[in-house]
Design a protein around this motif. Structure first.
Motif, short mmCIF file in Angstrom:
data_model
loop_
_atom_site.label_atom_id
_atom_site.label_comp_id
_atom_site.label_asym_id
_atom_site.label_seq_id
_atom_site.Cartn_x
_atom_site.Cartn_y
_atom_site.Cartn_z
N SER A 1 0.88 -1.23 -0.17
CA SER A 1 -0.05 -0.10 0.04
C SER A 1 0.95 1.27 -0.10
CB SER A 1 -0.84 -0.03 1.29
OG SER A 1 -1.77 -1.08 1.46
N ALA B 1 4.18 5.86 -5.41
CA ALA B 1 4.09 5.64 -6.83
C ALA B 1 2.85 6.57 -7.61
CB ALA B 1 4.20 4.43 -7.39
N ALA B 2 1.96 6.80 -6.81
CA ALA B 2 0.78 7.37 -7.38
C ALA B 2 1.03 8.98 -7.33
CB ALA B 2 -0.56 7.09 -6.63
N ALA B 3 1.46 9.27 -6.16
CA ALA B 3 2.03 10.71 -5.98
C ALA B 3 3.08 11.21 -6.82
CB ALA B 3 2.54 10.69 -4.38
N ILE C 1 2.44 1.73 -3.44
CA ILE C 1 1.27 2.36 -4.49
C ILE C 1 1.07 3.68 -4.10
CG2 ILE C 1 -1.05 2.08 -4.91
CD1 ILE C 1 -0.66 -0.99 -4.44
N ILE C 2 0.79 4.26 -3.04
CA ILE C 2 0.65 5.71 -2.78
C ILE C 2 1.91 6.30 -3.00
CG2 ILE C 2 0.34 7.27 -0.72
CD1 ILE C 2 -1.38 4.97 0.62
N THR D 1 0.88 16.38 -13.65
CA THR D 1 0.46 17.76 -13.53
C THR D 1 1.38 18.38 -14.17
OG1 THR D 1 -0.37 17.29 -11.42
CG2 THR D 1 -0.11 19.69 -11.84
N VAL E 1 3.74 10.03 -9.80
CA VAL E 1 3.02 9.83 -11.39
C VAL E 1 2.04 11.18 -11.31
CG1 VAL E 1 1.59 8.88 -12.84
CG2 VAL E 1 3.29 7.63 -11.59
N GLY E 2 1.30 11.44 -10.19
CA GLY E 2 0.51 12.63 -10.29
C GLY E 2 1.20 13.78 -10.37
N THR E 3 2.29 14.19 -9.95
CA THR E 3 3.01 15.37 -9.82
C THR E 3 3.59 15.22 -11.45
OG1 THR E 3 3.84 15.35 -7.79
CG2 THR E 3 4.99 16.59 -8.91
N ASN E 4 3.89 14.29 -11.90
CA ASN E 4 4.75 14.44 -13.22
C ASN E 4 3.52 14.83 -14.43
OD1 ASN E 4 7.08 13.91 -12.13
ND2 ASN E 4 7.16 11.62 -12.97
#
Length: 69
Positions: A31, A37-39, A34-35, A46, A41-44
């Protein structure tokens, strides 16, 4: 008395709870990965969407688009 000793001996050798704890720790670690990695990827994403918006909103030849378009 023998049944009490047998009970404690069986209780000490029982590892079924340890397996559940190991699965819980493994799930928590997955978990966290995953959190994170998502953070990232989300920044990239954006940043990428902002670059696309700048390129489309500025029109051609404004110098912000890759390839000078």
């Amino acid at each position: 008395m023998k049944t009490l000793i047998k009970f404690f001996r069986d209780f000490a050798s029982d590892e079924s709870g340890a397996t559940a704890i190991e699965y819980g720790l493994l799930a928590a670690l997955i978990s966290v990965v995953i959190i994170v990695a998502a953070a990232l990827v989300g920044t990239n994403l954006t940043t990428l969407f902002q670059q696309v918006a700048d390129c489309l909103g500025g029109g051609p030849g404004n110098g912000t688009c890759p390839g000078g378009a």
